[in-house]
Design an enzyme around this catalytic site. Structure first.
Site, PDB file in Angstrom:
ATOM      1  N   CYS A 216      20.323 -24.454 -34.924  1.00  0.00           N
ATOM      2  CA  CYS A 216      20.933 -24.751 -33.731  1.00  0.00           C
ATOM      3  C   CYS A 216      21.807 -25.637 -34.132  1.00  0.00           C
ATOM      4  O   CYS A 216      21.894 -26.748 -34.619  1.00  0.00           O
ATOM      5  CB  CYS A 216      19.768 -25.336 -32.906  1.00  0.00           C
ATOM      6  SG  CYS A 216      18.322 -24.229 -32.405  1.00  0.00           S
TER       7      CYS A 216
ATOM      8  N   TYR B 125      11.819 -13.786 -36.364  1.00  0.00           N
ATOM      9  CA  TYR B 125      11.246 -15.098 -36.826  1.00  0.00           C
ATOM     10  C   TYR B 125       9.837 -15.603 -35.908  1.00  0.00           C
ATOM     11  O   TYR B 125       9.325 -15.466 -34.845  1.00  0.00           O
ATOM     12  CB  TYR B 125      12.356 -15.702 -35.579  1.00  0.00           C
ATOM     13  CG  TYR B 125      12.252 -17.131 -35.986  1.00  0.00           C
ATOM     14  CD1 TYR B 125      12.390 -18.049 -36.263  1.00  0.00           C
ATOM     15  CD2 TYR B 125      12.070 -17.698 -34.167  1.00  0.00           C
ATOM     16  CE1 TYR B 125      11.830 -19.249 -35.920  1.00  0.00           C
ATOM     17  CE2 TYR B 125      12.245 -19.359 -34.082  1.00  0.00           C
ATOM     18  CZ  TYR B 125      12.347 -19.896 -34.658  1.00  0.00           C
ATOM     19  OH  TYR B 125      12.035 -21.438 -34.304  1.00  0.00           O
TER      20      TYR B 125
ATOM     21  N   HIS C 240       8.070 -22.680 -35.634  1.00  0.00           N
ATOM     22  CA  HIS C 240       8.451 -23.949 -35.407  1.00  0.00           C
ATOM     23  C   HIS C 240       7.548 -23.759 -33.963  1.00  0.00           C
ATOM     24  O   HIS C 240       8.191 -24.135 -33.102  1.00  0.00           O
ATOM     25  CB  HIS C 240      10.080 -23.820 -34.641  1.00  0.00           C
ATOM     26  CG  HIS C 240      10.347 -24.207 -35.920  1.00  0.00           C
ATOM     27  ND1 HIS C 240      12.024 -23.495 -36.072  1.00  0.00           N
ATOM     28  CD2 HIS C 240      10.871 -24.817 -37.190  1.00  0.00           C
ATOM     29  CE1 HIS C 240      12.617 -23.960 -37.676  1.00  0.00           C
ATOM     30  NE2 HIS C 240      12.124 -24.963 -38.144  1.00  0.00           N
TER      31      HIS C 240
ATOM     32  N   ASP D 148       9.361 -29.607 -39.731  1.00  0.00           N
ATOM     33  CA  ASP D 148      10.431 -29.259 -40.389  1.00  0.00           C
ATOM     34  C   ASP D 148      11.467 -29.722 -40.978  1.00  0.00           C
ATOM     35  O   ASP D 148      11.697 -30.012 -41.966  1.00  0.00           O
ATOM     36  CB  ASP D 148      10.482 -28.100 -39.372  1.00  0.00           C
ATOM     37  CG  ASP D 148      11.295 -26.782 -40.580  1.00  0.00           C
ATOM     38  OD1 ASP D 148      11.329 -27.059 -41.433  1.00  0.00           O
ATOM     39  OD2 ASP D 148      12.203 -25.804 -39.814  1.00  0.00           O
TER      40      ASP D 148
END
Ligand code: ADP
Ligand code: SF4
Length: 688
Positions: free
Chosen positions: A31, A170, A173, A266
């Site tokens: 991001c 995906y 997270h 992460d």
């Protein structure tokens, strides 16, 4: 240019389904705060990474449908064909340099409160969304599941149309519907999509298969999977079902992109994960279960660590978000055997704060990050000097070092004078605090380069006063003299000095950083700064043997560090070190036995005992030198001083990232347009 062993292995091509990555440097999705709102800035930033040698450059998460959007966070969007031209900007910028462009498709599910679309969030089972919004997600029925599969397929076709070479499914997270279906705590279904692991993986299998059907002829299909949530039996873990999930899907995607979850694990900061390659013990097993290439992350900045992981069969591609942010030219520097020129990530997560605050990405180490389009800054190139004039930079902290480095790169003869016996300023001092050793990289990178540059002269132990500066007669002077912590308690909560400070030993962060602090007794740390320093000083004092109470007027401890994904870990660590935490309290007065505190809500008073007090409140910019010179305008003119410019903390105290940025900006603007004229380009909404 051919790269010499042992690093040549990093430049081998890697087949990913029908496409070939030109080397093993893989910028994983990250991001950045540009997202769908600022496509030009985004494309330029990604293009620079490709130019710097990253063989694959991916997007951030890209929302595929308005049933899951996480505004005001500014992520990518590929809701319909109207989004395609924005993506084209990025794929073109990446392809221009021979790299592959990857897109991470996401349906955020219960992670998305849908503040813009106002559609009901969707999840495997009915549950509150995972933000604090007073909103719940509805359980998806079979028609919803069919829709979700179709949205992925449609988005994949659009992605192909937009020029992407790699398309992701995906499940990372804890932010995606695919992952939520796999997590037993979110999936309490009793149909064919719930219950057994096979059932919970079904949706992911279908989505990957259908993306392959749709675009697999020309695009590599990647699967990003978080193999461990670091919450033991309460989450997915490599000791639980994660290995079985990898086994079930092993050969289905063309590429495995593996990491750990949540985002704070992460993208752990160096304070909590000091070691490069810190995810290896979690992700290493994947390669033994698939013949497909594997990409993994772990804040890789050293080519030796990268080569080691490849040689030991841990992964095939070196995944990086932050190392590619701190140095978009990291691959090129390895290829050209310029290892010393790598600008190593310090693991501070200021980059993440940009995304969390919905503004374009920024970086402590790389001041050009996020400025590629709007200011036209390149991380490795800067305009040649506009005059032959020599320059004096006073102060060798982050601002002075960056300013001196860039001015020297521009071709100026630069003299850098530093009062103390070492360069680095606060980046060096703070690197001695627990967990902050990597902050010294701010100085190491810049000092290392400056020391190789013939036009840079560095003088240590050279505290300059106005008299000396007038004597030298440099025509251009940058003052980067930093700031000093206040000793009177004024700051955000107190606009007047705290009464009674003469009754107790009072210290500031400057004292603690200089090693002058108690090693026993009861110490109160008053944190009215709200970022990391108050907390890390409490940690240092607790480690030294003090009984520490941290008092803050804020709602929570180290409040701003939430934006760098550290707050939770900071609080845990402080509690583990037996630091007592007292929030929403201000100090009303200090006595010889301790502090009187007032509740910020009710004003109710209480007393805590303390033998010493550390005030982490606000800083004074060190402006004495500037004021003294400015008061002598005639002497300045006689000495031939044409410009005098404060930069960094001595102008306005802020983060290290800010000081580096200000130093860089000043060097770029030097003898150019006035700073208030030289602003930046804006991305405007097209009207009509
Ligand atoms: P910034 O973050 O703005 O770079 P720092 O406080 O980290 O600020 O660094 C400022 C540096 O300037 C420190 O290393 C300090 O020793 C140095 N310094 C301050 N005043 C002078 C001076 N008069 N002459 C030379 N160096 C100075
Ligand atoms: Fe690394 Fe900090 Fe830059 Fe992020 S902001 S890339 S963590 S140096």
């Amino acid at each position: 240019m051919t790269t010499k062993p042992p690093y040549d292995i990093l430049f081998e091509p890697v087949q990913i389904g029908p496409v070939t990555a030109p080397n093993r440097f893989y910028q994983v999705p990250h991001c950045n705060g540009f997202g769908h709102l600022r496509p030009k800035g985004l494309a330029a930033m990604r293009g620079i990474k490709a130019e710097g040698g990253w063989g694959v450059v991916c997007t951030e998460e890209v929302e595929i449908h308005p049933t899951a959007e996480i505004s005001p966070a500014v992520e990518g969007r590929i809701w319909d064909d109207l989004d395609i031209p924005s993506h084209r900007l990025m794929t073109d910028a990446v392809h221009e340099h021979g790299a592959l462009a990857g897109i991470e498709l996401v349906h955020n599910g219960l992670h998305a409160p849908n503040r813009i679309s106002r559609l009901p969030p969707m999840a495997p089972s009915a549950t509150p969304v995972d933000s604090s919004d007073p909103v719940q997600a509805r359980a998806m029925d079979l028609a919803d599941i069919r829709n979700l599969r179709r949205w992925h397929r449609d988005a994949a076709l659009r992605a192909k149309n937009a020029g992407y070479d790699i398309v992701y499914a995906y499940a990372g997270h804890s932010m995606s519907t695919l992952m939520h279906f796999m997590q037993p705590r979110y999936n309490q279904r009793s149909d064919e999509y719930g219950g057994s692991l096979e059932n919970r993986v079904r949706l992911t299998r279908e989505v990957i298969s259908e993306i392959k059907d749709a675009v697999g002829d020309s695009c590599g299909v990647a699967f990003r999977f978080a193999v461990d949530e670091l919450m033991g039996a309460n989450g997915l873990s490599i000791d639980g079902e994660a290995q079985d999930i990898v086994g079930l899907l092993a050969e289905l995607p063309d590429l495995w992109d593996v990491n750990v979850s949540g985002w704070s694990n992460d993208s752990a900061t160096a304070r909590f994960e000091p070691n490069e390659g810190y995810q290896e013990s979690y992700t290493a097993f994947v390669k033994s279960m698939t013949s497909k290439p594997v990409v993994g992350v772990g804040r890789f900045t050293s080519p030796d660590a990268m080569v080691s992981q490849i040689r030991r069969g841990v992964l095939d591609l070196i995944g990086a978000a932050r190392p590619s942010i701190a140095d978009p030219f990291l691959p090129a520097k390895i290829r050209e055997d310029r290892i010393e020129a790598i600008r190593e990530c310090i693991g501070c997560n200021i980059c993440v704060s940009g995304d969390n605050l919905n503004v374009p990405i920024r970086c402590t180490q790389n001041p050009t990050m996020g400025e590629e389009w709007r200011r036209g800054w390149h991380p490795e190139k800067i305009a040649a000097r506009a005059s032959d004039a020599p320059v004096l930079v006073v102060g060798g902290g982050p601002a002075g070092l960056e300013c001196a480095l860039q001015l020297t790169k521009r071709g100026h003869k630069v003299t850098l004078a530093e009062a103390t016996s070492a360069l680095g300023g606060r980046s060096l001092l703070e690197s001695r605090l627990p967990g902050l050793a990597s902050y010294a990289r701010v100085k190491e990178y810049r000092e290392g380069l400056l020391r190789t540059m013939a036009d840079a002269e560095i003088y240590l132990e050279s505290p300059l006063d106005a008299h000396a500066i007038l004597d030298f007669g440099f025509p251009h002077i940058f003052l980067a003299t930093g700031s000093s912590w206040r000793r009177d308690g004024t700051g955000r909560a107190n606009h007047r000095p705290i009464p009674g400070l003469d009754k107790l030993p009072v210290l500031t962060p400057d004292d603690v950083l200089a090693g002058k602090h108690p090693t026993s007794g009861r110490v109160a740390v008053f944190d009215d700064d709200h970022y990391y320093l108050g907390g890390v000083i409490a940690e240092r004092l607790a480690e030294s043997g003090c009984e520490v109470t941290l008092v803050t007027p804020a709602l929570s401890v180290s409040a701003w560090s939430d934006f760098t994904l550290e707050q939770d870990k900071i609080i845990t660590r402080l509690l583990e070190k037996n630091v007592a935490l007292t929030v929403r309290r201000n100090i009303t007065k200090v006595s010889d036995s301790g502090l009187e505190l007032a509740c910020m809500h009710t004003g109710r008073r209480e007393e805590i005992s303390a033998d010493a007090l550390v005030l982490v409140t606000a800083r004074n910019a060190n402006q004495g030198l500037q004021q003294s010179l400015a008061a002598q305008s005639e002497a300045m003119a006689t000495a031939g001083i044409e410009t005098l410019q404060p930069v960094g903390d001595c102008l306005a105290p802020g983060t290290i990232a800010n000081a580096v940025y200000q130093g860089h900006l000043a060097a770029r603007n030097f003898l150019g347009e006035a700073w208030d004229a030289a602003l930046f380009r804006r991305e405007m909404a097209a009207l009509g």
